[in-house]
Enzyme design. Structure first.
Site, PDB file in Angstrom:
ATOM      1  CD  GLU A 244       2.812 -25.662  -0.889  1.00 15.08           C
ATOM      2  OE1 GLU A 244       2.238 -26.747  -1.084  1.00 15.08           O
ATOM      3  OE2 GLU A 244       2.986 -25.172   0.255  1.00 15.08           O
ATOM      4  NE  ARG A 270     -15.369   8.276  -2.581  1.00 18.33           N
ATOM      5  CZ  ARG A 270     -16.513   8.645  -2.029  1.00 18.33           C
ATOM      6  NH1 ARG A 270     -17.648   8.590  -2.721  1.00 18.33           N
ATOM      7  NH2 ARG A 270     -16.552   9.061  -0.784  1.00 18.33           N
ATOM      8  CD  GLN A 281       3.119  13.840  -5.857  1.00 18.15           C
ATOM      9  OE1 GLN A 281       3.290  14.498  -4.816  1.00 18.15           O
ATOM     10  NE2 GLN A 281       3.892  13.978  -6.919  1.00 18.15           N
TER      11      GLN A 281
END
Ligand SMILES: Cc1cc2nc3c(=O)[nH]c(=O)nc-3n(C[C@H](O)[C@H](O)[C@H](O)COP(=O)(O)OP(=O)(O)OC[C@H]3O[C@@H](n4cnc5c(N)ncnc54)[C@H](O)[C@@H]3O)c2cc1C
Length: 381
Positions: A244, A270, A281
């Site tokens: 798992e 955007r 940056q």
């Protein structure tokens, strides 16, 4: 070292992704993320082979090795818009089918695994109790010998797939004074007399997966339904958690990969202060860190799965990968919301789901603290 995928591995990854996009996402859009997965979704996953990826072929599965399974799960999750469905499939496969495949006798395996692999049965793993969480083997659920059968009594507190499961892999104490060596594993039909499912309870994430408590009231279980030897349950459970922690967590790689594509596209499009936010940056660095987290988690997870595929002991490596992937998924979930700004916190944008689905990953399959204990133990501390 060879980091290249084979053509077959690439094909499985890409086809699992495409299958989720084309066949599952339209159904998921209809039901919504707050509702549980449907039998029809499960049937489609089974038809593709997802619910039996690592089950041996002779027992109806696809017989894939851990590394190939992880790459396929990543593709499935990258394409699938409900990580709750991916989680339900993976919990069934790694915490139920695999311990049965690795430890059950031939007769029991032949009875149960073809049904789990074909999707006829949904499996659930039941070990955690109210007082036995991280201290997972401090079980008060008892399996008392009764001739050639056992009688199960006790309550499990957090059973993924519990409300819809057909088959439960239940861990109970057969000899409390033997501690770790006093636990045994049993396959129990979910509609057997004495099995009482509790109410479903809501979660903050992985909402497509139903969860409940399950109580056993003097439930009869034939000896032929015991998985492995009496007293081998704790070791069987530990092995299932390696499956798992290694392969299930590839679902978060898929989510992080999709998220990275989304934030890169958004940051380029955007505009603020007259230019794309990607040209700031600090924005670009936040995205670079998301890529770093994804690749660190991926490399650690692939190493852990490769070691499992080679039959090498990998407890420490699996624990390291579980920590990196789960903690990386939470941090990148936060970063994605931050990068999308106000849109990130709007429910309808869907950006917040990756974080909601990631938060439980630091808890299930053993919390981050328990994984660090395993790493420390592996270092001889
Ligand atoms: C989404 C989800 C699905 C799950 N599915 C299943 C399932 O299918 N079947 C099943 O049986 N269980 C399942 N579980 C239960 C899960 O395995 C437990 O929640 C987990 O093991 C932690 O146990 P607990 O919740 O009792 O927390 P606790 O053990 O009480 O831990 C609480 C806090 O204490 C910390 N802590 C505890 N012990 C130590 C220690 N020794 N050192 C340092 N810190 C410690 C923990 O790290 C944690 O932060 C699931 C849980 C989740 C969230």
């Amino acid at each position: 070292m060879d980091f290249a995928w084979t053509e077959e591995q690439e094909r499985l990854h890409d086809e699992a992704c495409r299958f989720a996009e084309e066949r599952l996402n339209p159904l998921l859009a209809e039901r919504g993320r707050q509702a549980y997965f449907s039998r029809e979704e499960w049937r489609l996953c089974a038809e593709w082979g997802l619910v039996g990826l690592s089950i041996p072929e002779r027992l109806g599965g696809r017989g894939l090795d851990a590394l190939t399974v992880a790459h396929t799960v990543e593709g499935f999750s990258r394409g699938c818009h409900d990580t709750g469905l991916v989680f339900a499939v993976c919990a069934h496969l790694f915490a139920v089918a695999m311990p049965i495949a690795e430890h059950a006798g031939d007769e029991l395996a032949a009875e149960v695994l073809p049904r789990l692999a074909s999707g006829e049965w949904i499996g659930a793993n039941a070990i955690t109790e109210a007082e036995a969480g991280s201290d997972v083997f401090a079980l008060s659920c008892r399996a008392l010998r009764d001739g050639d059968s056992y009688r199960l009594t006790g309550e499990k507190s957090f059973v993924t797939n519990g409300p819809v499961a057909d088959c439960l892999l239940v861990y109970a104490s057969t000899e409390p004074k033997h501690g770790y060596m006093g636990i045994s594993a049993f396959v129990v039909d979910a509609d057997a007399p004495g099995v009482v499912r509790g109410e479903h309870f809501d979660k903050i994430g992985l909402t497509g997966t139903p969860v409940s408590t399950i109580r056993f009231e003097d439930c009869p279980v034939p000896e032929s339904r015991r998985v492995g030897a009496e007293g081998a349950g704790a070791s069987i459970f530990s092995g299932s958690m390696e499956w798992e922690r290694a392969c299930l967590f590839a679902q978060y790689l898929g989510v992080m990969a999709r998220q990275l594509d989304d934030v890169v596209a958004f940051a380029k499009q955007r505009r603020q202060f007259g230019k794309p936010i990607a040209r700031q940056q600090s924005v670009a660095h936040r995205i670079a860190d998301m890529k770093l987290r994804l690749d660190v988690g991926r490399l650690l997870l692939h190493r852990a799965c490769w070691m499992k595929s080679q039959g090498m002991p990998a407890t420490l490596e699996v624990a390291l990968s579980k920590i990196a992937v789960s903690e990386g998924a939470v941090q990148s979930g936060l970063d994605a919301i931050h990068l999308f700004g106000g849109l990130g916190v709007q429910e309808q944008s869907g950006v917040g789901w990756a974080l909601r689905d990631a938060i439980p990953s630091r808890i299930f399959s053993g919390t981050s603290e328990i994984q660090r204990d395993l790493v420390a133990r592996g270092l001889g501390l």
